[in-house]
Design a protein around this motif. Sequence first.
Motif, short mmCIF file in Angstrom:
data_model
loop_
_atom_site.label_atom_id
_atom_site.label_comp_id
_atom_site.label_asym_id
_atom_site.label_seq_id
_atom_site.Cartn_x
_atom_site.Cartn_y
_atom_site.Cartn_z
N MET B 4 40.25 26.32 -15.97
CA MET B 4 38.87 26.55 -15.48
C MET B 4 37.73 26.30 -16.15
N GLN B 5 36.70 26.05 -15.75
CA GLN B 5 35.54 25.66 -16.57
C GLN B 5 34.97 26.76 -17.26
N LEU B 6 34.86 26.84 -18.54
CA LEU B 6 34.25 27.98 -19.33
C LEU B 6 32.72 27.56 -19.62
N ASP B 7 32.03 28.16 -19.11
CA ASP B 7 30.52 27.84 -19.44
C ASP B 7 30.23 28.71 -20.53
N ARG B 294 30.27 18.19 -24.29
CA ARG B 294 29.30 17.61 -24.45
C ARG B 294 29.07 16.02 -24.61
#
Lengths: 262, 297, 356
Positions: B4-7, B294
């Motif tokens: 899952m994308q971790l913000d 990033r």
Amino acid sequence: MKRSRLGPWLAMAIGTAYFLIPLIATFEFSLRMKRGEYSLEAYRVVLADPRFQASFGYSTLIAIATILMGVLLIVPTAYWIELKLRNLRPLVEFITLLPLVIPAIVIVFGYLHTYNSSSWIPLIATPRGTDLLLTFGYMTLALPYMYRAVDTGLRSIDVRTLTEAAESLGAGWGTILFKVIFPNVRVAVLSGAFLTFAIVIGEFTLASLLDRPAFGPYLQLVGANRAYEPSALAIVAFVVTWACMGLIQIFGRDRRATMAGR
Amino acid sequence: MAQMQLDAAALPLAQPRRMSFAFLGVVPFFVFAVMFLLWPTAFLMVGSFQDADGHFTLENIYRLSEPTILNAYKISIEISVASALLGAIFGFFLAAAVVLGGLPRWLRPTLMTFCGVASNFAGLPLAFAFLATLGRTGLVTLLLRDFVGFDLYATGFNVLSFTGLTLTYLYFQIPLMVLILTPALDGLKREWREAAEVLGATSWQYWRHVAIPVLWPSFLGTTLLLFANSFGAVATAYGLTGSSLNIVPILLYAQSRGDVLHNPNLGYALALGMIVITGLSNGAYIWLRARGERWLK
Amino acid sequence: MKFLEIENLRKVYGAQVGVQHFDIAVERGEFISFLGPSGCGKTTTLRMVAGFEQPSAGSIRIDGRDVVGLRPNQRNIGMVFQSYALFPNMTVAQNVAFGLKIAKRPDAEIKPRVAEMLQMIKLPQLGDRFPYQLSGGQQQRVALARALAGSPQLLLLDEPLSALDAKIRASLRSEIRDLQRKLGITTIYVTHDQEEALAMSDRIVVMSEGRIEQLGTPFEIYNRPRTRFVASFVGTLNILRGKVIDPAKGVVRVDEQDIRLDQQIPNAAPGEMRAIALRPEAVTLGETRPDRNAMKGTIEEVSFLGAIVRIKVRFKDNLISLDTFNSSASPPPRRGDSATVTFAPADLQVLEGVEG
């Protein structure tokens, strides 16, 4: 330019061997129950065992309860956060990720001390109470997967516009949630549900420490006392996991198909 | 698992302008989280700093350095490091093979599906599978003995040991690595390789100066995730070795069943130690992942 | 011998032809564009020059040396990609220095060279930034500096401006051209934007379906398109359908009105239908003169575009669009008015190929 494909093929071959050999070996082992011949005896014995049926049934029931209660808790929460309380999103996301950080053994260890018979909420005092606690525990373990799946689903539709459209047509909150939001995140919820099922069905730590007659502790019992049946059970568990993942894929593909068709 | 994308860069919590009664909608969730996640954990954390009468003490933390406990942490960390590193390396090669290796196309979805299954195929069934494979009468053990004349167990190997457990953990560690690293490998643009080549770099120089540095945060981060993943695993180890192997999760399991340490508060400290270790590695994972993303934007 | 010679280049993928019959000779210091729609083979050709693709047949010689079979890192080429392709893990200065580092030049040489390159692209203060901290235009300039730092013998640009905003595109366009002139570096520029190609190039190769449609200076390509494809791709040209009346004298008939050309119509037989190109700016309204062709028609559309008024005049089957300057003294004609358009014989260009 052509590069050598030897390395990639070698990696694939080693990987395939490592992944397949244990499955083949387990299957072979599970067939050895009758001396001198291969048979499905171990499967027959296991499947006919009333404790297998009881524990598998129990775990299935708990899994379904976990999924239903999880969906009822998470979908409205995620929806509400997306709609009204976006500034709470980081906090909620952080909380939903915590079960990945805190090992299950620690969580249940905490339960044993906070919900024992001498505590304010003595859930462990009664079997039904413990069932409930186990379900809540599984909801906690499934939280990262379930929330993530639902949140992704909600983000892919424009929740605000959908809600406003429904409101302008005179729909109430219940109608919006159950007739508009749920159907639109159905696929996401389903994939979260199958993943939850795969995690819950053979779970051992919580069930064993809360002392519930679930499939996990049954597996452990058989593993400690029998020779061939554990292999048969391992194959059964593998098939169940495979089925859950397969269903996720099938539903996922359905969604892509309908999205493209729109 | 954690694909899952971790913000990670948690946005600062903006001040609630006009909370009104909107917050009521999330009350059930917070009540649930407090009751079944935060409070039980906090209870253990506080308990680690208390003696039997509830007074503040560092005694429990200090006693974690007892030989049995310290040894349990040591073995746990060793197994987790070994399975995380090996899982990361093999997982990387497998992911690289399927993303960059120019293999037939159907291999990729097949592998990914299998990894989805295998990364969730842990616990007792996995232990049984490895017993049936590498146990004393396991298929591989027998085949090696009968056809190669190699007696695995004469070498001191035992599936119930450090090596056996590591080898077993790899069965869910490698797939997890593949699942998380594949998107990172997809993020390597073909143009980077071409730009490097046209500037005179060999394939190896491209990997050394560009690809490896770009992948490094994802690789290291995922390795940390694998570490935490095996550090907290109970069922696989228990199914394989019973309580014969002294690792922290097993010790905590035994403590939960029957206070084997004869000191509940020491048990809390043991749990606190686990949280600290998995918390640190997960935190580092999130941080590294944010760094990696990033670059790959 | 020319600096870059490509002969009979061919690239096939299985049964599909990517590029064929590609011949070109480029002078040292020339700026040449490959222009065409996507899939016309321009990028494939560029990638064969760079060495990323192997030709199926033909030769590529750079400064007399056959480079087919050489790896890209042996060709001493600078290349700029559409997606910038800056290395994300390196600062701007490290990106620019990459090629020099690989070539094992001494630090004492690299440092001033990098500074010089950053000065050249007018970003001297950004050496310590990372690519993700730069705008697209800045990134592409850094990519240009990186490509040029090692003084390559040939510069390849693969749609370098396509990912940028229109405004930056225009300014970067002239910056690239200035740099190229100053350094005198032979350059191949791939683009699908005819304006870009016309503005920048010494010569343009117009490509379609893997072949060269026309090779010429921007002036030739624009004013003397040889084929219908070039005419329609390069400008907003009027293309008239006319019947050849007298090939030797250069007379065709368009919608029952005869018009003269200033040249013979090669390989044409009387009665054939041919396409004739005519630029809008060569057409004027009214005022017949003996040295100009005149055609009578009806005003079909008048669009007011500010400084320019675009007028479409309808004949029987054909339509001619022309631009007039807006003037407050003379209001534009109205729809439905009858009108006479005139144009010089020299502005007509009969395109190759018989019309169906």
